[in-house]
Write a protein that holds these residues in place. Structure first.
Motif, PDB file in Angstrom:
ATOM      1  N   LEU A  86       0.750  -1.200   0.088  1.00 40.24           N
ATOM      2  CA  LEU A  86      -0.039  -0.064  -0.156  1.00 40.24           C
ATOM      3  C   LEU A  86       0.826   1.317   0.088  1.00 40.24           C
ATOM      4  N   ILE A  87       2.057   1.091   0.415  1.00 41.05           N
ATOM      5  CA  ILE A  87       2.964   2.281   0.542  1.00 41.05           C
ATOM      6  C   ILE A  87       3.345   2.844  -0.766  1.00 41.05           C
ATOM      7  N   ALA A  88       3.907   2.024  -1.853  1.00 40.10           N
ATOM      8  CA  ALA A  88       4.369   2.705  -2.876  1.00 40.10           C
ATOM      9  C   ALA A  88       3.236   3.456  -3.509  1.00 40.10           C
ATOM     10  N   PRO A  89       2.069   3.281  -3.592  1.00 42.63           N
ATOM     11  CA  PRO A  89       1.038   4.224  -4.355  1.00 42.63           C
ATOM     12  C   PRO A  89       1.015   5.591  -3.674  1.00 42.63           C
ATOM     13  N   VAL A  90       1.034   5.357  -2.456  1.00 42.32           N
ATOM     14  CA  VAL A  90       1.020   6.608  -1.602  1.00 42.32           C
ATOM     15  C   VAL A  90       2.172   7.668  -1.727  1.00 42.32           C
ATOM     16  N   ALA A  91       3.372   6.745  -1.723  1.00 41.87           N
ATOM     17  CA  ALA A  91       4.817   7.492  -1.927  1.00 41.87           C
ATOM     18  C   ALA A  91       4.587   8.239  -3.163  1.00 41.87           C
ATOM     19  N   VAL A  92       4.006   7.527  -4.455  1.00 41.05           N
ATOM     20  CA  VAL A  92       3.953   8.219  -5.733  1.00 41.05           C
ATOM     21  C   VAL A  92       3.220   9.315  -5.708  1.00 41.05           C
ATOM     22  N   ALA A  93       1.815   9.270  -5.266  1.00 34.28           N
ATOM     23  CA  ALA A  93       0.993  10.362  -5.016  1.00 34.28           C
ATOM     24  C   ALA A  93       1.519  11.545  -4.204  1.00 34.28           C
ATOM     25  N   LEU A  94       2.197  11.406  -3.274  1.00 36.66           N
ATOM     26  CA  LEU A  94       2.809  12.366  -2.410  1.00 36.66           C
ATOM     27  C   LEU A  94       4.096  13.002  -3.305  1.00 36.66           C
ATOM     28  N   PHE A  95       4.575  12.153  -3.945  1.00 31.05           N
ATOM     29  CA  PHE A  95       5.895  12.715  -4.674  1.00 31.05           C
ATOM     30  C   PHE A  95       5.308  13.601  -5.705  1.00 31.05           C
ATOM     31  N   SER A  96       4.203  13.053  -6.701  1.00 24.47           N
ATOM     32  CA  SER A  96       3.574  13.682  -7.765  1.00 24.47           C
ATOM     33  C   SER A  96       2.980  14.943  -7.297  1.00 24.47           C
ATOM     34  N   SER A  97       2.225  15.054  -6.153  1.00 25.80           N
ATOM     35  CA  SER A  97       1.445  16.094  -5.970  1.00 25.80           C
ATOM     36  C   SER A  97       2.329  17.140  -5.580  1.00 25.80           C
ATOM     37  N   GLY A  98       3.507  16.811  -4.793  1.00 24.49           N
ATOM     38  CA  GLY A  98       4.451  17.635  -4.229  1.00 24.49           C
ATOM     39  C   GLY A  98       5.309  18.446  -5.327  1.00 24.49           C
ATOM     40  N   THR A  99       5.309  17.641  -6.112  1.00 23.98           N
ATOM     41  CA  THR A  99       6.168  18.359  -7.554  1.00 23.98           C
ATOM     42  C   THR A  99       5.394  19.238  -8.123  1.00 23.98           C
ATOM     43  N   ILE A 100       4.084  19.005  -8.313  1.00 28.96           N
ATOM     44  CA  ILE A 100       3.022  19.826  -9.167  1.00 28.96           C
ATOM     45  C   ILE A 100       3.167  20.996  -8.102  1.00 28.96           C
ATOM     46  N   LEU A 101       2.988  21.014  -6.768  1.00 25.11           N
ATOM     47  CA  LEU A 101       3.123  22.222  -5.822  1.00 25.11           C
ATOM     48  C   LEU A 101       4.138  23.263  -6.087  1.00 25.11           C
ATOM     49  N   VAL A 102       5.484  22.645  -6.399  1.00 21.08           N
ATOM     50  CA  VAL A 102       6.712  23.327  -6.433  1.00 21.08           C
ATOM     51  C   VAL A 102       6.633  23.690  -7.562  1.00 21.08           C
ATOM     52  N   LEU A 103       6.603  23.139  -8.874  1.00 25.46           N
ATOM     53  CA  LEU A 103       6.853  23.629 -10.233  1.00 25.46           C
ATOM     54  C   LEU A 103       5.588  24.624 -10.567  1.00 25.46           C
ATOM     55  N   SER A 104       4.372  24.540 -10.023  1.00 28.16           N
ATOM     56  CA  SER A 104       3.366  25.638 -10.414  1.00 28.16           C
ATOM     57  C   SER A 104       3.397  26.838  -9.631  1.00 28.16           C
ATOM     58  N   SER A 105       4.144  26.792  -8.266  1.00 34.98           N
ATOM     59  CA  SER A 105       4.593  27.999  -7.621  1.00 34.98           C
ATOM     60  C   SER A 105       5.631  28.800  -8.459  1.00 34.98           C
ATOM     61  N   MET A 106       6.583  27.894  -8.974  1.00 30.97           N
ATOM     62  CA  MET A 106       7.784  28.734  -9.775  1.00 30.97           C
ATOM     63  C   MET A 106       7.098  29.107 -10.840  1.00 30.97           C
ATOM     64  N   TRP A 107       6.159  28.396 -11.525  1.00 32.84           N
ATOM     65  CA  TRP A 107       5.734  29.090 -12.725  1.00 32.84           C
ATOM     66  C   TRP A 107       5.015  30.450 -12.333  1.00 32.84           C
ATOM     67  N   ALA A 108       4.322  30.463 -11.258  1.00 33.90           N
ATOM     68  CA  ALA A 108       3.376  31.518 -11.129  1.00 33.90           C
ATOM     69  C   ALA A 108       4.190  32.614 -10.746  1.00 33.90           C
ATOM     70  N   LEU A 109       5.316  32.427  -9.783  1.00 27.84           N
ATOM     71  CA  LEU A 109       6.166  33.537  -9.171  1.00 27.84           C
ATOM     72  C   LEU A 109       7.260  34.045 -10.099  1.00 27.84           C
ATOM     73  N   GLY A 110       7.599  33.083 -11.262  1.00 24.99           N
ATOM     74  CA  GLY A 110       8.951  33.366 -12.119  1.00 24.99           C
ATOM     75  C   GLY A 110      10.014  33.347 -11.233  1.00 24.99           C
ATOM     76  N   LEU A 111      10.978  33.468 -11.851  1.00 24.20           N
ATOM     77  CA  LEU A 111      12.420  33.108 -11.374  1.00 24.20           C
ATOM     78  C   LEU A 111      12.714  33.984 -10.250  1.00 24.20           C
ATOM     79  N   THR A 112      12.747  35.299 -10.478  1.00 27.39           N
ATOM     80  CA  THR A 112      12.922  36.144  -9.530  1.00 27.39           C
ATOM     81  C   THR A 112      11.937  36.138  -8.160  1.00 27.39           C
ATOM     82  N   GLY A 113      10.615  35.992  -8.778  1.00 31.22           N
ATOM     83  CA  GLY A 113       9.721  35.830  -7.515  1.00 31.22           C
ATOM     84  C   GLY A 113       9.955  34.696  -6.631  1.00 31.22           C
ATOM     85  N   THR A 114      10.144  33.690  -7.087  1.00 33.09           N
ATOM     86  CA  THR A 114      10.510  32.471  -6.396  1.00 33.09           C
ATOM     87  C   THR A 114      11.953  32.429  -5.659  1.00 33.09           C
TER      88      THR A 114
END
Ligand SMILES: *[C@@H]1O[C@H](CO)[C@@H](O)[C@H](O)[C@H]1NC(C)=O
Length: 198
Positions: A86-114
């Motif tokens: 059961l752990i592997a799918p939870v790990a993948v879900a956490l990692f994917s949503s975490g990556t979406i949060l990080v990349l979308s914040s960078m996208w929204a803020l731009g380089l200097t904003g980030t």
């Protein structure tokens, strides 16, 4: 009982050090820039280049920390509970949503904003309220913590859970310094704008 965490591993402590060091480094560097223009001076008075250089440094420190984390985990005992299918799918879900949060914040803020552009006097036009900032005020930190948690679970290492707790704590402390400080930078701009129009 099987050992949960092997504290005798040097790699564990080196990773912990890197986790604590990173936010400490960028807060000290950014404040030195804000008060004394230290980085801008290093770049011949060009604050944009200074901000890019700080961005590259913070990014590379992050890559180093992530690789120290993986090395530390591989030197640690695996816990049988964390090897459940059961752990592997939870790990993948956490990692994917975490990556979406990080990349979308960078996208929204731009380089200097980030990367702390506000401390260089490179301010955003307005506070960003679009996704992912409509979910949390600190999507970059939440996303990064989720990535650590996902990685710890993926490798089945309790030591990774403890190190993730340390990441969370360091971000929490960093925010208590960063939020009021950047809030004041923007409040100052509003006061100056008010002066100009009155
Ligand atoms: C945040 O914005 C996204 C994209 O615009 C939207 O799909 C989502 O429902 C919003 N979430 C909340 C909690 O408002």
């Amino acid at each position: 009982m099987a050992e949960l965490i092997d504290f005798s591993q040097q790699s564990f402590w080196i990773c912990a050090l890197s986790i604590v060091f990173n936010p400490l480094f960028w807060n000290i560097a950014a404040r030195q820039e804000y008060h004394n223009k230290v980085i801008t001076k290093l770049f011949g008075g060009n604050s944009l280049y200074g901000c890019y250089a700080l961005a590259a440094t913070i990014f590379l420190l992050g890559v180093l920390r992530d690789s120290l984390f993986t090395t530390a985990l591989l030197n640690q005992p695996i816990h049988p509970l964390l090897t459940s299918p059961l752990i592997a799918p939870v790990a993948v879900a956490l990692f994917s949503s975490g990556t979406i949060l990080v990349l979308s914040s960078m996208w929204a803020l731009g380089l200097t904003g980030t990367y702390l552009g506000d401390y260089f006097g490179i301010l955003m036009d307005a506070k960003v309220t679009s996704f992912p900032f409509n979910i949390t005020d600190a999507p970059m930190y939440i996303g990064s913590t989720m990535n650590f948690l996902g990685t710890a679970l993926w490798y089945g290492r309790p030591a990774g859970l403890l190190l993730t707790g340390l990441v969370y704590l360091c971000y929490k402390v960093a925010l208590t310094f960063e939020d009021p400080f950047t809030g004041e930078i923007y409040a100052k701009r509003e006061r100056e704008r008010g002066k100009k129009t009155s």
